[in-house]
Motif scaffolding. Sequence first.
Motif, PDB file in Angstrom:
ATOM      1  N   ASN A  88       0.849  -1.204   0.000  1.00  0.00           N
ATOM      2  CA  ASN A  88       0.000   0.000   0.000  1.00  0.00           C
ATOM      3  C   ASN A  88       0.877   1.244   0.000  1.00  0.00           C
ATOM      4  N   ILE A  89       1.914   1.205   0.836  1.00  0.00           N
ATOM      5  CA  ILE A  89       2.802   2.366   0.969  1.00  0.00           C
ATOM      6  C   ILE A  89       3.597   2.583  -0.322  1.00  0.00           C
ATOM      7  N   VAL A  90       4.158   1.496  -0.859  1.00  0.00           N
ATOM      8  CA  VAL A  90       4.931   1.601  -2.100  1.00  0.00           C
ATOM      9  C   VAL A  90       4.061   2.176  -3.219  1.00  0.00           C
ATOM     10  N   LEU A  91       2.853   1.626  -3.348  1.00  0.00           N
ATOM     11  CA  LEU A  91       2.000   2.070  -4.452  1.00  0.00           C
ATOM     12  C   LEU A  91       1.508   3.495  -4.234  1.00  0.00           C
ATOM     13  N   SER A  92       1.146   3.856  -2.998  1.00  0.00           N
ATOM     14  CA  SER A  92       0.662   5.226  -2.818  1.00  0.00           C
ATOM     15  C   SER A  92       1.803   6.230  -2.928  1.00  0.00           C
ATOM     16  N   ILE A 107       2.534  -4.672 -10.088  1.00  0.00           N
ATOM     17  CA  ILE A 107       3.025  -4.085  -8.851  1.00  0.00           C
ATOM     18  C   ILE A 107       4.558  -4.053  -8.839  1.00  0.00           C
ATOM     19  N   LEU A 108       5.164  -5.172  -9.264  1.00  0.00           N
ATOM     20  CA  LEU A 108       6.627  -5.229  -9.287  1.00  0.00           C
ATOM     21  C   LEU A 108       7.204  -4.229 -10.292  1.00  0.00           C
ATOM     22  N   THR A 109       6.487  -4.027 -11.414  1.00  0.00           N
ATOM     23  CA  THR A 109       6.945  -3.052 -12.411  1.00  0.00           C
ATOM     24  C   THR A 109       6.954  -1.646 -11.818  1.00  0.00           C
ATOM     25  N   PHE A 116      13.495   1.069  -7.193  1.00  0.00           N
ATOM     26  CA  PHE A 116      13.683   0.285  -5.972  1.00  0.00           C
ATOM     27  C   PHE A 116      13.978  -1.178  -6.298  1.00  0.00           C
ATOM     28  N   ALA A 117      14.863  -1.749  -5.492  1.00  0.00           N
ATOM     29  CA  ALA A 117      15.094  -3.198  -5.527  1.00  0.00           C
ATOM     30  C   ALA A 117      14.597  -3.764  -4.203  1.00  0.00           C
ATOM     31  N   LEU A 118      14.265  -5.041  -4.208  1.00  0.00           N
ATOM     32  CA  LEU A 118      13.688  -5.656  -3.010  1.00  0.00           C
ATOM     33  C   LEU A 118      14.289  -7.048  -2.812  1.00  0.00           C
ATOM     34  N   TRP A 119      14.737  -7.287  -1.590  1.00  0.00           N
ATOM     35  CA  TRP A 119      15.331  -8.596  -1.312  1.00  0.00           C
ATOM     36  C   TRP A 119      15.172  -8.924   0.156  1.00  0.00           C
ATOM     37  N   ASP A 120      15.376 -10.216   0.473  1.00  0.00           N
ATOM     38  CA  ASP A 120      15.356 -10.638   1.869  1.00  0.00           C
ATOM     39  C   ASP A 120      16.772 -10.911   2.344  1.00  0.00           C
ATOM     40  N   ALA A 246       2.119  -7.403  12.607  1.00  0.00           N
ATOM     41  CA  ALA A 246       2.628  -7.691  13.957  1.00  0.00           C
ATOM     42  C   ALA A 246       3.101  -6.412  14.653  1.00  0.00           C
ATOM     43  N   ASN A 247       3.432  -5.398  13.875  1.00  0.00           N
ATOM     44  CA  ASN A 247       3.794  -4.097  14.451  1.00  0.00           C
ATOM     45  C   ASN A 247       2.507  -3.306  14.683  1.00  0.00           C
ATOM     46  N   ALA A 248       1.814  -3.657  15.765  1.00  0.00           N
ATOM     47  CA  ALA A 248       0.488  -3.078  16.017  1.00  0.00           C
ATOM     48  C   ALA A 248       0.575  -1.757  16.782  1.00  0.00           C
ATOM     49  N   LEU A 249       1.791  -1.314  17.088  1.00  0.00           N
ATOM     50  CA  LEU A 249       1.940  -0.042  17.801  1.00  0.00           C
ATOM     51  C   LEU A 249       1.600   1.141  16.908  1.00  0.00           C
ATOM     52  N   LEU A 250       1.765   0.942  15.600  1.00  0.00           N
ATOM     53  CA  LEU A 250       1.525   2.038  14.654  1.00  0.00           C
ATOM     54  C   LEU A 250       0.357   1.713  13.739  1.00  0.00           C
ATOM     55  N   ARG A 251      -0.453   2.744  13.435  1.00  0.00           N
ATOM     56  CA  ARG A 251      -1.535   2.588  12.448  1.00  0.00           C
ATOM     57  C   ARG A 251      -0.916   2.608  11.040  1.00  0.00           C
ATOM     58  N   GLY A 252      -1.714   2.165  10.067  1.00  0.00           N
ATOM     59  CA  GLY A 252      -1.223   2.143   8.680  1.00  0.00           C
ATOM     60  C   GLY A 252      -0.742   3.508   8.207  1.00  0.00           C
ATOM     61  N   TYR A 253      -1.492   4.575   8.531  1.00  0.00           N
ATOM     62  CA  TYR A 253      -1.098   5.900   8.038  1.00  0.00           C
ATOM     63  C   TYR A 253       0.163   6.422   8.726  1.00  0.00           C
ATOM     64  N   GLU A 254       0.408   5.950   9.959  1.00  0.00           N
ATOM     65  CA  GLU A 254       1.651   6.351  10.630  1.00  0.00           C
ATOM     66  C   GLU A 254       2.858   5.656   9.987  1.00  0.00           C
ATOM     67  N   LYS A 255       2.658   4.377   9.640  1.00  0.00           N
ATOM     68  CA  LYS A 255       3.719   3.650   8.932  1.00  0.00           C
ATOM     69  C   LYS A 255       3.986   4.328   7.583  1.00  0.00           C
ATOM     70  N   GLU A 256       2.902   4.716   6.910  1.00  0.00           N
ATOM     71  CA  GLU A 256       3.038   5.361   5.604  1.00  0.00           C
ATOM     72  C   GLU A 256       3.881   6.639   5.714  1.00  0.00           C
ATOM     73  N   LYS A 257       3.589   7.442   6.725  1.00  0.00           N
ATOM     74  CA  LYS A 257       4.310   8.702   6.905  1.00  0.00           C
ATOM     75  C   LYS A 257       5.809   8.453   7.117  1.00  0.00           C
ATOM     76  N   ILE A 258       6.130   7.467   7.950  1.00  0.00           N
ATOM     77  CA  ILE A 258       7.537   7.171   8.249  1.00  0.00           C
ATOM     78  C   ILE A 258       8.248   6.648   6.999  1.00  0.00           C
ATOM     79  N   TRP A 259       7.594   5.739   6.288  1.00  0.00           N
ATOM     80  CA  TRP A 259       8.206   5.183   5.067  1.00  0.00           C
ATOM     81  C   TRP A 259       8.353   6.241   3.976  1.00  0.00           C
ATOM     82  N   PHE A 260       7.370   7.116   3.844  1.00  0.00           N
ATOM     83  CA  PHE A 260       7.483   8.181   2.836  1.00  0.00           C
ATOM     84  C   PHE A 260       8.746   8.999   3.099  1.00  0.00           C
TER      85      PHE A 260
END
Length: 335
Positions: A88-92, A107-109, A116-120, A246-260
């Motif tokens: 959601n964050i990547v796409l928005s 989505i990957l495109t 961006f590259a993505l790996w584990d 599992a990171n339930a301390l933050l709401r989705g929009y808070e995660k979005e703000k930090i990642w942005f």
Amino acid sequence: MQSPKQPTDQTPQQSPPHQSPPRQHNSGWTTESLSLIAGDAPHTLLLGTHPSTASLADKPLTPIQNKLRANEYSGPMNFGNPNNSFWNIVLSGLTSRVRHELTYDEILTVLKEGGFALWDVVRSATKAEKGSLDSKIITAMSQYNPVLQYVEEEPSVQRVVMPKNTAEMLVTSTNKEARGLLSDKKDGRPGFAVLTDGPVSKATLEVFRKKAFRNLTTMTRSELEETRLQGARVVELVVVCSTSPANALLRGYEKEKIWFAAAFEIEEDEAPPFYRCACCGVVGTHILATCPARTSEWRADAMKRNGELRKTWNAWAKSGREGEEPSLDEFVWAI
Ligand SMILES: [Zn+2]
């Protein structure tokens, strides 16, 4: 060791990414990570720890969960838990399109064309028992992807972004291979640096101040730019919050703000030009986290509407998909 120069342009819709079935043995439960995802000359490498059971398609999902995952894509997929905020964050941050309209390929495109590259980090993860939590990975029994080698061989990579749990695993691991993934100060290797200013420096410094990384360079953003102007290669290390449910301390929009701020260079008072605020509907001026109209009543109402949309869609899917597919346009991701 898997070479990072192996095929990077997977087309999972036709050919699923590299994956072996989970193996159960006396000493634990082992799963393999998915392939590196990277286009030409990425500027940022996003690192995760290891795919969850939902990502590895090893967990049954309801029809709506598959729809929200990536337009009913049911194969192995990085961050494939529909409740994980990553896509959601990547796409928005990169497009006006939403996840349930797009195939996993599309989505990957978007991700790759955004640079961006993505790996584990963990290629082969052994856990004491079946489960998704990173904390269950037995680092001493796991094997790692050659992240450092990839960064060395891709001079375009200027930044490595990882969630806190991944960074902490690298820093605190007693496994030499894991710790060496971001080792510094070796001949010819790119220097890694942690910035001392900017929106995410505090979280990053907190993790990388640990003993094992005491040689890591710290510098300000302007010092970094100056060093690069002089021709030196410096790769910035950035720690962000986990997008996992599992990171339930933050709401989705808070995660979005930090990642942005951390990965997309979108400041707190800015929004991508195509970003439509899910609360007030205004486009391109602010993100949901900073919407002046966002109240707890609005959130409660949005959650209720999401629940109704889920029910309508599941009922339509279960009753044979007759008639028009219910629209999910009003679905709110970032709550
Ligand atoms: Zn708004």
